[in-house]
Enzyme design. Structure first.
Site, PDB file in Angstrom:
ATOM      1  N   THR A 119       6.063   7.134  13.977  1.00 35.97           N
ATOM      2  CA  THR A 119       6.102   6.471  15.156  1.00 35.97           C
ATOM      3  C   THR A 119       4.667   6.105  15.792  1.00 35.97           C
ATOM      4  OG1 THR A 119       8.466   7.132  15.723  1.00 35.97           O
ATOM      5  CG2 THR A 119       7.106   6.321  17.553  1.00 35.97           C
ATOM      6  N   GLU A 141       9.971   0.885  10.329  1.00 34.31           N
ATOM      7  CA  GLU A 141      11.053   1.813  10.183  1.00 34.31           C
ATOM      8  C   GLU A 141      10.422   3.178  10.525  1.00 34.31           C
ATOM      9  OE1 GLU A 141      12.870   4.830   8.620  1.00 34.31           O
ATOM     10  OE2 GLU A 141      12.948   3.904   6.666  1.00 34.31           O
ATOM     11  N   LYS A 197       0.650  -1.248   0.075  1.00 36.79           N
ATOM     12  CA  LYS A 197       0.052  -0.018  -0.040  1.00 36.79           C
ATOM     13  C   LYS A 197       0.898   1.176   0.000  1.00 36.79           C
ATOM     14  CE  LYS A 197      -1.956   2.691   2.901  1.00 36.79           C
ATOM     15  NZ  LYS A 197      -1.769   3.877   2.133  1.00 36.79           N
ATOM     16  N   CYS A 231      13.659  10.732   7.013  1.00 42.64           N
ATOM     17  CA  CYS A 231      13.588  10.090   8.542  1.00 42.64           C
ATOM     18  C   CYS A 231      14.954  10.298   9.067  1.00 42.64           C
ATOM     19  CB  CYS A 231      12.983   8.601   8.472  1.00 42.64           C
ATOM     20  SG  CYS A 231      13.854   7.398   7.451  1.00 42.64           S
ATOM     21  N   GLY A 247       6.782   4.721   8.401  1.00 45.06           N
ATOM     22  CA  GLY A 247       6.107   5.919   8.539  1.00 45.06           C
ATOM     23  C   GLY A 247       6.250   6.396  10.108  1.00 45.06           C
ATOM     24  N   GLU A 288       9.900  15.385  15.705  1.00 44.01           N
ATOM     25  CA  GLU A 288      10.150  15.113  14.305  1.00 44.01           C
ATOM     26  C   GLU A 288       9.397  16.155  13.629  1.00 44.01           C
ATOM     27  OE1 GLU A 288       9.113  11.529  12.047  1.00 44.01           O
ATOM     28  OE2 GLU A 288      11.081  11.596  11.530  1.00 44.01           O
TER      29      GLU A 288
HETATM   30  P1  NAI Z   1       1.594   8.159   8.454  1.00 40.01           P
HETATM   31  O1  NAI Z   1       2.533   7.443   9.404  1.00 40.01           O
HETATM   32  O2  NAI Z   1       0.380   8.484   8.657  1.00 40.01           O
HETATM   33  O3  NAI Z   1       1.472   7.605   7.033  1.00 40.01           O
HETATM   34  C1  NAI Z   1       2.614   6.413   6.827  1.00 40.01           C
HETATM   35  C2  NAI Z   1       1.737   5.097   5.869  1.00 40.01           C
HETATM   36  O4  NAI Z   1       1.047   4.692   6.746  1.00 40.01           O
HETATM   37  C3  NAI Z   1       0.879   5.853   4.454  1.00 40.01           C
HETATM   38  O5  NAI Z   1       0.916   4.742   3.702  1.00 40.01           O
HETATM   39  C4  NAI Z   1      -0.348   5.693   5.378  1.00 40.01           C
HETATM   40  O6  NAI Z   1      -1.494   5.675   4.484  1.00 40.01           O
HETATM   41  C5  NAI Z   1      -0.254   4.671   6.271  1.00 40.01           C
HETATM   42  N1  NAI Z   1      -1.319   4.616   7.623  1.00 40.01           N
HETATM   43  C6  NAI Z   1      -1.702   5.908   8.187  1.00 40.01           C
HETATM   44  N2  NAI Z   1      -2.413   5.601   9.338  1.00 40.01           N
HETATM   45  C7  NAI Z   1      -2.581   3.980   9.145  1.00 40.01           C
HETATM   46  C8  NAI Z   1      -3.216   3.097   9.944  1.00 40.01           C
HETATM   47  N3  NAI Z   1      -4.033   3.496  11.116  1.00 40.01           N
HETATM   48  N4  NAI Z   1      -2.962   1.808   9.653  1.00 40.01           N
HETATM   49  C9  NAI Z   1      -2.086   1.364   8.941  1.00 40.01           C
HETATM   50  N5  NAI Z   1      -1.852   2.160   7.787  1.00 40.01           N
HETATM   51  C10 NAI Z   1      -1.713   3.628   8.141  1.00 40.01           C
HETATM   52  O7  NAI Z   1       2.393   9.432   8.161  1.00 40.01           O
HETATM   53  P2  NAI Z   1       2.004  11.125   7.843  1.00 40.01           P
HETATM   54  O8  NAI Z   1       0.595  11.166   8.335  1.00 40.01           O
HETATM   55  O9  NAI Z   1       1.804  11.019   6.354  1.00 40.01           O
HETATM   56  O10 NAI Z   1       3.116  11.996   8.282  1.00 40.01           O
HETATM   57  C11 NAI Z   1       3.024  12.327   9.463  1.00 40.01           C
HETATM   58  C12 NAI Z   1       4.561  12.277  10.032  1.00 40.01           C
HETATM   59  O11 NAI Z   1       5.167  10.931  10.143  1.00 40.01           O
HETATM   60  C13 NAI Z   1       5.246  13.212   9.384  1.00 40.01           C
HETATM   61  O12 NAI Z   1       5.349  14.469   9.664  1.00 40.01           O
HETATM   62  C14 NAI Z   1       6.537  12.525   9.881  1.00 40.01           C
HETATM   63  O13 NAI Z   1       7.246  13.109  10.964  1.00 40.01           O
HETATM   64  C15 NAI Z   1       6.382  11.317   9.954  1.00 40.01           C
HETATM   65  N6  NAI Z   1       6.783  10.252   8.794  1.00 40.01           N
HETATM   66  C16 NAI Z   1       7.833   9.466   8.967  1.00 40.01           C
HETATM   67  C17 NAI Z   1       8.191   8.676   7.580  1.00 40.01           C
HETATM   68  C18 NAI Z   1       9.534   7.864   7.855  1.00 40.01           C
HETATM   69  O14 NAI Z   1      10.268   7.619   6.551  1.00 40.01           O
HETATM   70  N7  NAI Z   1       9.603   7.525   8.870  1.00 40.01           N
HETATM   71  C19 NAI Z   1       7.578   8.746   6.507  1.00 40.01           C
HETATM   72  C20 NAI Z   1       6.420   9.735   6.722  1.00 40.01           C
HETATM   73  C21 NAI Z   1       6.033  10.455   7.712  1.00 40.01           C
END
Ligand code: NAI
Ligand code: MG
Length: 500
Positions: free
Chosen positions: A253, A273, A198, A307, A251, A404
């Site tokens: 934490t 990660e 996804k 990240c 994504g 972050e």
């Molecule tokens: P997110 O963690 O919500 O999204 C990442 C992925 O998880 C996306 O594919 C999203 O559709 C999916 N997702 C979201 N909620 C989910 C759930 N309940 N169950 C399963 N999958 C789910 O990240 P978001 O909201 O785009 O960004 C928020 C913050 O997260 C950013 O500001 C950043 O600090 C951090 N982040 C860190 C990343 C990394 O590479 N470690 C990448 C993206 C965001």
């Protein structure tokens, strides 16, 4: 900072953009069962560029059935490592053959400069498949001599088998859309797993193009399924599905913790990660020119949406003012604009939501007492542009130092000596990466041992290679991406014992 002109989207992308954006299930491109679609935006213009199928739990159900069939009965489970290796290598070649197109899709969808998309995202994605292709023929167990204390006369031949964990759900973010797909898919395929991938709802396009290339390479139906949709619906259905054997997530934490909870139903394996707030350290004995350039790169590369970004900059007191001035000078001169303009060095943030989050932190930083030595606000133009920002007079209790931000914002703090530094560097819930700039190799190695982080860069930053494991200590995650370490995420060990 200067502003580049807005360049139009390349004409050559029009056929891809105007074709319907369906999901890949069991080797077929299909609409969502609900018939719904969602809009995808160009972050440089805030305009809609495509409508994409909005998958949810009902579509995940179909994808799981396809992946289960391919794993439990399909040709995939009977295919030898050599043939898998050839298919995976072919995917790498096809990525390279379509490098310009994939980099354009990435620039349009994510906003990053085209040159970065091509040299980093696309090249590293191709290399990841090539590196992992080699492992398909090298997954081996051990023969293990055993002797039972309670039956010393008995004889055995004992050995281990390494088997794929099964059907894997992979949920990825928007900062390196194609590369994150490669980091996830390549090791799953080399170990013989099948996948439901996804992509992030902000950036689904390159994964869909990659899906076409994966079919073109000859990967059997149902081995790779791609569900586009939102995290709370499609993502949550993957994380909780009891026919999925493992979930791999990159994504936030916060969502990582939700994934762990959702996985408890069938105790599926979990690898994560997650976020970071990585320390980048400059000593007064460093080569300051390269340290200053490196510190700017560590935070402004990819709009700071990395990240492992060096978002906490620790500078030894004697050179603090000089380093802050140097990084600020670079920030002020960075060319910010559309990723399609060849002179652009930093593009827009990925989404309206991320723009709001980052500008919120800029306001919070100043109200908590930090001072913007460069940048500090949004750009007054369409699209999600913010200024590259250096915050000085930052302290450890501020939100801009603890949390972050995931944008081009660095908080610079002075330190006195080594003992003080290590405490400050490790004063974070995260542990993804760290950098150190010094000419004293012993000091550098002492720091590398003392810092609680999964990657340490000495006199460099953001060095990534398919062969080098990457992942987090503490709340930055579980397990490793890349290198042979990642194979552990997708394999399980079976012990076989034969009485002789
Ligand atoms: P997110 O963690 O919500 O999204 C990442 C992925 O998880 C996306 O594919 C999203 O559709 C999916 N997702 C979201 N909620 C989910 C759930 N309940 N169950 C399963 N999958 C789910 O990240 P978001 O909201 O785009 O960004 C928020 C913050 O997260 C950013 O500001 C950043 O600090 C951090 N982040 C860190 C990343 C990394 O590479 N470690 C990448 C993206 C965001
Ligand atoms: Mg989210």
């Amino acid at each position: 900072m200067s502003v580049a002109t807005n360049s139009p989207v390349p004409e050559s992308l029009q056929p891809f953009l105007s074709s319907p954006k369906k999901m890949l299930i069991g080797g077929k491109w299909v609409d969502a069962k609900s018939g719904k679609t969602f809009e995808v935006f160009d972050p440089a213009s805030d305009q809609v560029i495509a409508g994409v199928a909005e998958g949810d739990a009902a579509d995940v159900e179909l994808a799981v059935a396809a992946a289960r069939k391919a794993f439990d009965q399909g040709p995939w489970s009977k295919m030898g490592g050599s043939e898998r290796s050839r298919l995976i290598w072919r995917i790498g070649e096809l990525i390279e053959e379509h490098a310009d197109e994939l980099a354009q899709i990435e620039t349009l969808d994510n906003g990053k400069p085209f040159a970065v998309a091509k040299a980093a995202d696309v090249a590293l994605a191709a290399d990841m498949f090539r590196y992992m292709a080699g492992w398909a023929t090298k997954i081996e167990g051990n023969t293990i001599p055993i002797q039972l204390p309670y039956a010393p006369e008995s004889e055995f031949h004992a050995f281990t088998l390494r088997e794929p964990v099964g059907v894997v759900g992979q949920i990825i973010p928007w900062n390196f859309p194609l590369l994150m797909a490669a980091w996830k898919l390549a090791p799953a395929l080399t170990t013989g797993c099948t996948v439901i991938l996804k992509p992030a709802e902000q950036t689904p396009l390159s994964a869909l193009r990659l899906g076409e290339l994966i079919l073109q390479a000859g990967v059997p139906d149902g081995v790779v399924n791609i569900i586009t949709g939102f995290g709370e619906t499609a993502g949550a259905a993957i994380a909780s599905h009891d026919q999925i054997d493992k979930v791999a997530f990159t994504g936030s934490t916060e969502v990582g913790k939700l994934i762990i909870n959702a996985a408890t139903g069938n105790l599926k394996r979990v690898s994560l990660e997650l976020g970071g707030k990585s320390p980048n350290v400059i000593y007064d004995d460093a080569d300051l020119d390269s340290a200053i350039a490196g510190a700017a790169d560590a935070i402004f590369f990819n709009q700071g949406e990395v990240c492992s970004a060096g978002s906490r900059l620790f500078v030894q007191k004697g050179v603090y003012d000089e380093v802050v001035a140097g990084v600020s000078e670079i920030a002020k001169n960075l060319k910010v604009g559309s990723g399609f303009d060849a002179s652009t060095q930093m593009g827009p943030l990925v989404s309206r939501e991320q723009f709001d989050r980052v500008t919120g932190y800029l306001k919070a930083g100043v109200s908590e007492g930090a001072e913007a030595a460069a940048g500090g606000s949004a750009l007054d133009r369409p699209g999600y542009f913010v200024q590259p920002t250096v915050l000085k007079n930052a302290s450890e209790d501020m939100s801009v130092v603890r949390e972050e931000i995931f944008g081009p914002v660095v908080a610079a703090m002075p330190f006195g000596d080594e003992a003080e530094l290590v405490g400050q560097a490790n004063n974070t819930a995260y542990g993804l990466a760290a950098g150190i700039w010094t000419r004293d190799i012993s000091k550098a190695h002492r720091f590398a041992k003392a810092v609680k982080a999964g990657s340490v860069w000495i006199n460099c930053y953001s060095v990534f290679d398919a062969a080098l494991p990457f992942g987090g200590y503490k709340q930055s995650g579980w397990g490793r991406e890349m290198g042979h370490a990642v194979l552990e995420n997708y394999l399980q060990t079976k012990s076989v014992c034969v009485s002789l």
